[in-house]
Design an enzyme around this catalytic site. Structure first.
Site, PDB file in Angstrom:
ATOM      1  N   LYS A 115       0.856  -1.187   0.000  1.00  0.00           N
ATOM      2  CA  LYS A 115       0.000   0.000   0.000  1.00  0.00           C
ATOM      3  C   LYS A 115       0.888   1.231   0.000  1.00  0.00           C
ATOM      4  O   LYS A 115       2.013   1.196   0.509  1.00  0.00           O
ATOM      5  CB  LYS A 115      -0.890   0.017   1.252  1.00  0.00           C
ATOM      6  CG  LYS A 115      -2.144   0.832   1.086  1.00  0.00           C
ATOM      7  CD  LYS A 115      -3.200   0.041   0.335  1.00  0.00           C
ATOM      8  CE  LYS A 115      -4.537   0.720   0.364  1.00  0.00           C
ATOM      9  NZ  LYS A 115      -5.607  -0.199  -0.061  1.00  0.00           N
ATOM     10  N   ASP A 155      -6.781   4.096  -4.428  1.00  0.00           N
ATOM     11  CA  ASP A 155      -7.405   3.930  -3.102  1.00  0.00           C
ATOM     12  C   ASP A 155      -8.071   5.274  -2.809  1.00  0.00           C
ATOM     13  O   ASP A 155      -8.320   6.062  -3.744  1.00  0.00           O
ATOM     14  CB  ASP A 155      -6.346   3.558  -2.051  1.00  0.00           C
ATOM     15  CG  ASP A 155      -6.969   3.167  -0.714  1.00  0.00           C
ATOM     16  OD1 ASP A 155      -7.619   2.113  -0.641  1.00  0.00           O
ATOM     17  OD2 ASP A 155      -6.840   3.933   0.273  1.00  0.00           O
TER      18      ASP A 155
HETATM   19  N1  LIG Z   1     -11.173   2.242  -4.529  1.00  0.00           N
HETATM   20  C1  LIG Z   1     -11.024   0.933  -4.413  1.00  0.00           C
HETATM   21  O1  LIG Z   1     -10.980   0.186  -5.416  1.00  0.00           O
HETATM   22  C2  LIG Z   1     -10.935   0.303  -3.072  1.00  0.00           C
HETATM   23  C3  LIG Z   1     -11.160   1.014  -1.908  1.00  0.00           C
HETATM   24  N2  LIG Z   1     -11.197   0.350  -0.701  1.00  0.00           N
HETATM   25  C4  LIG Z   1     -11.465   1.060   0.527  1.00  0.00           C
HETATM   26  O2  LIG Z   1     -12.753   1.644   0.497  1.00  0.00           O
HETATM   27  C5  LIG Z   1     -12.770   2.840   1.286  1.00  0.00           C
HETATM   28  C6  LIG Z   1     -13.281   3.995   0.437  1.00  0.00           C
HETATM   29  O3  LIG Z   1     -12.427   4.125  -0.687  1.00  0.00           O
HETATM   30  P1  LIG Z   1     -12.897   4.890  -2.010  1.00  0.00           P
HETATM   31  O4  LIG Z   1     -14.355   4.773  -2.173  1.00  0.00           O
HETATM   32  O5  LIG Z   1     -11.995   4.432  -3.081  1.00  0.00           O
HETATM   33  O6  LIG Z   1     -12.507   6.365  -1.637  1.00  0.00           O
HETATM   34  P2  LIG Z   1     -13.091   7.738  -2.229  1.00  0.00           P
HETATM   35  O7  LIG Z   1     -12.043   8.733  -2.003  1.00  0.00           O
HETATM   36  O8  LIG Z   1     -13.607   7.528  -3.610  1.00  0.00           O
HETATM   37  O9  LIG Z   1     -14.359   8.029  -1.296  1.00  0.00           O
HETATM   38  C7  LIG Z   1     -14.280   8.124   0.085  1.00  0.00           C
HETATM   39  C8  LIG Z   1     -15.660   8.535   0.590  1.00  0.00           C
HETATM   40  O10 LIG Z   1     -15.677   8.479   2.010  1.00  0.00           O
HETATM   41  C9  LIG Z   1     -16.196   9.726   2.495  1.00  0.00           C
HETATM   42  N3  LIG Z   1     -15.691   9.943   3.844  1.00  0.00           N
HETATM   43  C10 LIG Z   1     -14.442  10.264   4.234  1.00  0.00           C
HETATM   44  N4  LIG Z   1     -14.391  10.360   5.576  1.00  0.00           N
HETATM   45  C11 LIG Z   1     -15.639  10.075   6.020  1.00  0.00           C
HETATM   46  C12 LIG Z   1     -16.237  10.002   7.285  1.00  0.00           C
HETATM   47  N5  LIG Z   1     -15.518  10.235   8.383  1.00  0.00           N
HETATM   48  N6  LIG Z   1     -17.551   9.691   7.377  1.00  0.00           N
HETATM   49  C13 LIG Z   1     -18.282   9.453   6.266  1.00  0.00           C
HETATM   50  N7  LIG Z   1     -17.772   9.486   5.037  1.00  0.00           N
HETATM   51  C14 LIG Z   1     -16.471   9.810   4.919  1.00  0.00           C
HETATM   52  C15 LIG Z   1     -15.767  10.751   1.476  1.00  0.00           C
HETATM   53  O11 LIG Z   1     -16.532  11.937   1.563  1.00  0.00           O
HETATM   54  C16 LIG Z   1     -16.045   9.972   0.195  1.00  0.00           C
HETATM   55  O12 LIG Z   1     -17.431   9.994  -0.107  1.00  0.00           O
HETATM   56  C17 LIG Z   1     -11.351   3.001   1.815  1.00  0.00           C
HETATM   57  O13 LIG Z   1     -11.258   2.356   3.076  1.00  0.00           O
HETATM   58  C18 LIG Z   1     -10.511   2.220   0.808  1.00  0.00           C
HETATM   59  O14 LIG Z   1      -9.293   1.767   1.346  1.00  0.00           O
HETATM   60  C19 LIG Z   1     -11.044  -1.007  -0.619  1.00  0.00           C
HETATM   61  C20 LIG Z   1     -10.818  -1.750  -1.734  1.00  0.00           C
HETATM   62  C21 LIG Z   1     -10.632  -1.154  -3.039  1.00  0.00           C
HETATM   63  O1  LIG Z   2      -6.814  -2.747  -7.043  1.00  0.00           O
HETATM   64  C1  LIG Z   2      -5.833  -2.946  -6.353  1.00  0.00           C
HETATM   65  O2  LIG Z   2      -4.801  -3.426  -6.798  1.00  0.00           O
HETATM   66  C2  LIG Z   2      -5.809  -2.635  -4.877  1.00  0.00           C
HETATM   67  C3  LIG Z   2      -7.019  -1.940  -4.357  1.00  0.00           C
HETATM   68  C4  LIG Z   2      -6.825  -1.621  -2.909  1.00  0.00           C
HETATM   69  O3  LIG Z   2      -5.998  -0.798  -2.582  1.00  0.00           O
HETATM   70  C5  LIG Z   2      -7.558  -2.351  -1.888  1.00  0.00           C
HETATM   71  O4  LIG Z   2      -8.160  -3.388  -2.184  1.00  0.00           O
HETATM   72  O5  LIG Z   2      -7.553  -1.909  -0.720  1.00  0.00           O
END
Ligand SMILES: NC(=O)C1=CN([C@@H]2O[C@H](COP(=O)(O)OP(=O)(O)OC[C@H]3O[C@@H](n4cnc5c(N)ncnc54)[C@H](O)[C@@H]3O)[C@@H](O)[C@H]2O)C=CC1
Ligand SMILES: O=C(O)CCC(=O)C(=O)O
Length: 425
Positions: A115, A155
């Site tokens: 990461k 992420d």
């Molecule tokens: N993008 C991906 O493919 C993946 C993301 N994740 C995890 O999913 C989670 C979200 O990631 P993404 O959707 O990619 O990020 P993003 O940046 O697209 O969205 C994050 C969202 O969370 C909200 N947020 C932030 N702090 C908050 C709080 N305290 N309370 C409520 N909402 C809050 C933001 O306003 C935004 O809507 C993270 O934990 C990330 O590590 C896990 C696997 C893959």
């Molecule tokens: O798509 C990837 O390779 C990793 C996504 C990621 O950071 C996660 O699953 O938390």
């Protein structure tokens, strides 16, 4: 002299790595892991801290701190996203890297875990500043990254555009076009169909699998989703398409509730037209963000940040099922409380693995120089998610443990076995 105004990184949070280790330790004990393997598996292979100077739009140079942690490369090249956030810190990145190792093992794809993170607030930066930062970070890690070494992805706070800059900068420095060095790229740069929605889709598939086990009918079920970014919005949209009524949503701007269900497509359109946030969303009542987590719904999907379900609110959670879209949303102590209450949890390392699964497909397509159809991507990802769910469910029955500990058992067993066969470390 006043330097630069930015919130200092929060260094005093509970250790996410220790929280990860608490689960690891239970699973290791169930498996009877020997001391040597235990020590190898728990220790991150490499932790890199970089400080990258970037020229800002006002002409001043600002130095940003960044991290890349490779937790393990036993199963294959390390894989994991890059997070842009003002409060990201090394211990958090360490935990996120370890979760990637277990996640890739749970869904049986040939990657280790890594990461990255940069302490920055992309919301206050111009696109040019973000580009220069991304290129400088990539340049400083050009000997760490590589299609067969370490493959970043999006992420929190990053998406296809940042990945395009990573790919371009890396390729320029290597003197050849290297599509497979990063996943989550735009389609025209070798991205895969289905990657943007893949994590949310995997959350939906996991939710459906768990609802089936619990005898819950999606058409009569209700849900609340915390976080309305990539993962939360896609999970909400795809669950709603399966008939689940989404009563509550939240993002960093606040929480929004409608007893009749929120129209997710409309909420996404509102968010996109209002700087990426739901603030001011009219077709729902604004509620306290904390109340969203304890609201009366069947399914709760935390899809934002770590440690939002804690010992302070766990006892008040009314949902019967929690599907973790975010990494590490439940603290160790809260996890115990939730288990005692009989709530089923589909843990992060299973529920949100759809993203890395389609990242793997992207990498495979890049290496083949061939493109798969969306149908093929979705069918294969769905099959992997369902099979992984069943594998973890079977382990939870066999060892009489929660789905979380079962997922760690499946993962650790696979990595430990691979370590033994490879030997010579
Ligand atoms: N993008 C991906 O493919 C993946 C993301 N994740 C995890 O999913 C989670 C979200 O990631 P993404 O959707 O990619 O990020 P993003 O940046 O697209 O969205 C994050 C969202 O969370 C909200 N947020 C932030 N702090 C908050 C709080 N305290 N309370 C409520 N909402 C809050 C933001 O306003 C935004 O809507 C993270 O934990 C990330 O590590 C896990 C696997 C893959
Ligand atoms: O798509 C990837 O390779 C990793 C996504 C990621 O950071 C996660 O699953 O938390």
């Amino acid at each position: 002299m006043k330097l630069y105004e930015e919130p200092a990184p929060i260094k005093d949070k509970a250790s996410p790595f220790e929280s990860m280790m608490s689960h690891f330790n239970i699973a290791a004990e169930v498996l009877g892991l020997d001391e040597e393997t235990y020590n190898v598996l728990k220790s991150p292979t490499r932790q890199v801290i970089v400080n990258v100077p970037v020229t800002m739009d006002d002409g001043k140079v600002r130095v940003f701190e960044g991290f890349r942690v490779i937790h393990s490369n036993i199963l294959g090249p390390s894989k994991g996203g890059i997070r842009y956030a003002p409060d990201v810190f090394l211990d958090e990145v360490k935990a996120l890297a370890a979760w990637m190792t277990w996640k890739c093992a749970v869904v049986d794809i040939p990657y280790g875990g890594a990461k990255g993170g940069i302490v920055c607030n992309p919301r206050t930066m111009s696109s040019g500043e973000i580009e220069r930062l991304t290129r400088a970070y990539t340049a400083s890690l050009v000997d760490i990254f590589g299609p067969d070494r370490d493959i970043p992805a999006p992420d929190m706070g990053t998406g296809p555009h940042e990945m395009a800059w990573v790919m371009d900068e890396y390729s320029k420095r290597k003197g050849s076009t290297e599509h497979a060095v990063v996943t989550g790229k735009p389609l025209v740069l070798g991205g895969s169909l289905g990657r943007v929605e893949a994590t949310g889709r995997g959350v939906m598939v996991s939710a459906m699998a768990a609802m089936d086990k619990l005898g819950m009918n999606p058409v009569t079920a209700t849900a609340a989703v915390q976080g309305f970014g990539n993962v939360g919005a896609w999970a909400a949209k795809l669950m709603a398409e399966r008939g689940v009524k989404i009563l509550g949503l939240s993002d960093v701007s606040g929480a929004y509730w409608n007893d009749n269900g929120i129209n997710i497509d409309e909420a996404i359109a509102y968010r996109d037209a209002h700087g990426g946030r739901l603030k001011g969303y009219q077709n729902a009542e604004e509620i306290d963000s904390e109340d969203l987590l304890t609201s009366k719904v069947d399914v709760l999907v935390p899809a934002a940040v770590e440690d939002v379900i804690t010992s302070r609110n766990a006892d008040n959670i009314q949902a019967k099922l929690i599907v973790e879209g975010a990494n590490g949303p439940t603290s160790y102590r809260a996890d115990k409380i939730i288990n005692d209450k009989g709530i089923m949890v589909v843990p992060d390392i299973l529920a949100n693995a759809g993203g890395v699964t389609v990242s793997y497909f992207e990498w495979v397509q890049n290496r083949m120089g061939f493109k798969w159809t969306l149908e093929r991507v979705n069918q294969r990802a769905e099959r992997i998610m369902k099979e992984s769910y069943e594998r973890v469910y079977a382990a939870s029955e066999k060892y009489n443990v929660s789905m979380r500990i079962a997922a760690y058992i499946v993962a650790i067993d696979k990595v430990a076995m691979t370590y033994k066969y490879r030997g010579g470390f």
